[in-house]
Design an enzyme around this catalytic site. Structure first.
Site: not given
Ligand code: ARG
Length: 470
Positions: A156, A277, A283, A290
């Site tokens: 979980h 970024s 970043k 992704e």
């Protein structure tokens, strides 16, 4: 321009029809297989006495010459040729004269496209299998060096029990092993040759289909001509298998995204495989994982698309089937890319073992071991053991520490039934190594799993390269 099939037509095709009907701008990808199929067909025609030795030579040389022109980028593909089959046939006749017109004897574009596409799919079946094996190799190499690296195992997405990082990587590799097995069974099931089926009913020429099958590297000819020209199961099998590959990759990618976040900090992606970024200079974004996660969408889409095209089609060839290719081309291209970049991304990432250990110290991961100790060594019934363990956890919480950091005295002070020796079972290493059942996370078990998968990869590689040499 006059069409190869234009005998009964009085008017030229409209430009709109040509644009709508043509598949040449995507099926040109099948040129290698089309030439391979045509050469085998020409040899067969010679064998059954339809082409003379000289005619066969002219056709084979002509096809080789066209192959070179395509390879060099000198071949002009035009919508008026409709598809790759007619483009190559027209070019052949233009090159070698009337002999070229004999090539289409005892053949239809229906069995021609069926064999070309099948050869293409089977070629990439092997290529993708090889990439999967290489990915497994890289995962196993990392796993081998991390069988002692403790991390929190989760259910979980909550800390559950301590495992080692190698064990988690083996879980990934098991998924890719099944992909290899699935592709292998697709290959075996579909390695049958549809060429020689003609339009739908066979031909009156007594084509030597066993020769054709052998010549093209198939195990045997397909059984029924009508099925042969309408079957696209081989493409659907491929798309399903590729969808499974992408589903597995997306799960690996999801872990990479999570693990590279500040919340986990289990890994950092190499600068080579991360992005920045445009507005936030600090970043480092996990664009690669992704995209690996996101690209599963288009591959599933291709599977759904082809299932819909095939649904309800009457048997034998229908032009609807021309819609079978683009999704497969796109899926193959993207899966190849994903497997290559996934491997590099894993090979170059850094692994923060101290942080994994630190996180494994959160959540009292060895609580189950304490309960088991009470049952095994202190003669306490499991339900009571569960309760006592809960009290020890509460005690540790009140002190702001993990149960593995309590001293033996502290633990024993919670309940008189707790015996000496309890401390040793609570340390994360012994908790991990206690799970020594077959398939468990203990170092011994993890190493055995790595060994099994390493032999699997080795054997499959030999099998694959051995096949290629044939
Ligand atoms: N371009 C066609 C396809 O991809 C080739 C077969 C066409 N056959 C025909 N009888 N129109 O399916």
């Amino acid at each position: 321009m006059a069409k190869l099939w234009g005998g009964r037509f009085e008017l030229d095709s409209s430009a709109l029809l040509e644009e709508f009907n043509a598949s040449i701008f995507f099926d040109k990808q099948l040129w290698r297989e089309d030439i391979q199929g045509s050469k085998a067909h020409a040899k067969m025609l010679h064998k059954i006495g339809i082409l003379s030795e000289k005619e066969l030579q002219d056709i084979v040389n002509g096809l080789d010459c066209i192959a070179q022109r395509i390879e060099r980028g000198e071949f002009v593909f035009s919508a008026s040729d409709e598809d790759i089959h007619m483009a190559i046939e027209s070019a052949l006749t233009a090159l070698i004269g009337d002999v070229g017109k004999k090539l289409h004897t005892a053949r239809s574009r229906n069995d021609q496209v069926a064999v070309d596409f099948r050869l293409y799919v089977l070629r990439y079946n092997k290529e993708i299998t090889k990439l999967l094996l290489e990915l497994m190799e890289s995962i196993l190499a990392i796993a081998k060096t991390h069988t002692h690296t403790i991390m929190p195992g989760m259910t979980h997405l909550q800390h559950a029990q301590p495992i080692n990082f190698g064990f988690a990587l083996v879980a990934w590799a098991c998924n890719f092993k099944r992909d290899v097995e699935r592709l292998f069974s697709d290959y075996t099931r579909n390695n049958k040759c549809p060429l020689g089926s003609g339009a739908l009913a066979g031909t009156p020429y007594n084509n030597d289909r066993i020769f054709l099958a052998k010549e093209l590297g198939f195990d045997e000819p397909t059984l029924n001509a009508m099925d042969s020209v309408s079957d696209r199961d081989f493409a659907l099998d491929m798309l399903y298998s590729l969808s499974m590959v992408m589903m597995h990759i997306s799960r690996v990618a999801e872990e990479l995204v999570l693990w590279s976040s500040s919340e986990f900090k289990f890994i950092s992606l190499s600068d080579e495989y991360a992005t920045g970024s445009s507005i936030m200079p600090q970043k480092k974004n996990p664009d690669v994982p992704e995209l690996l996660r996101g690209k599963s969408g288009r591959v599933y889409g291709a599977l759904m698309g082809l299932l819909c095209v095939m649904k309800g089609l009457p048997f034998a060839y229908n032009k609807d089937t021309q819609e079978d290719k683009e999704g497969v081309f796109d899926a193959i291209k993207n899966v190849v890319l994903c497997l290559r970049i996934c491997k590099e991304c894993l090979k170059t990432m850094s692994i923060h073992t101290e942080n994994m250990y630190k996180m494994a110290k959160i959540g009292h991961l060895s609580a189950t071991d304490l309960a088991d100790f009470l049952v095994r060594e202190c003669n306490v019934a499991f339900r009571d053991a569960h309760h006592i363990t809960g009290q020890v956890v509460a005690y540790a919480e009140s002190k702001g520490v993990d149960i593995s950091d309590l001293s033996e005295e502290e633990i024993m002070s919670v309940d008189s039934r707790i015996r000496q020796g309890v401390k040793s079972v609570l340390c994360l290493e012994s908790s991990m190594n206690a799970r020594n059942s077959l398939g468990g996370t203990a170092i011994m078990q993890t190493s055995a799993q790595i060994e099994t998968l390493t032999s699997f990869v080795r054997e499959q590689m030999v099998h694959l390269t051995g096949d290629k040499d044939e």
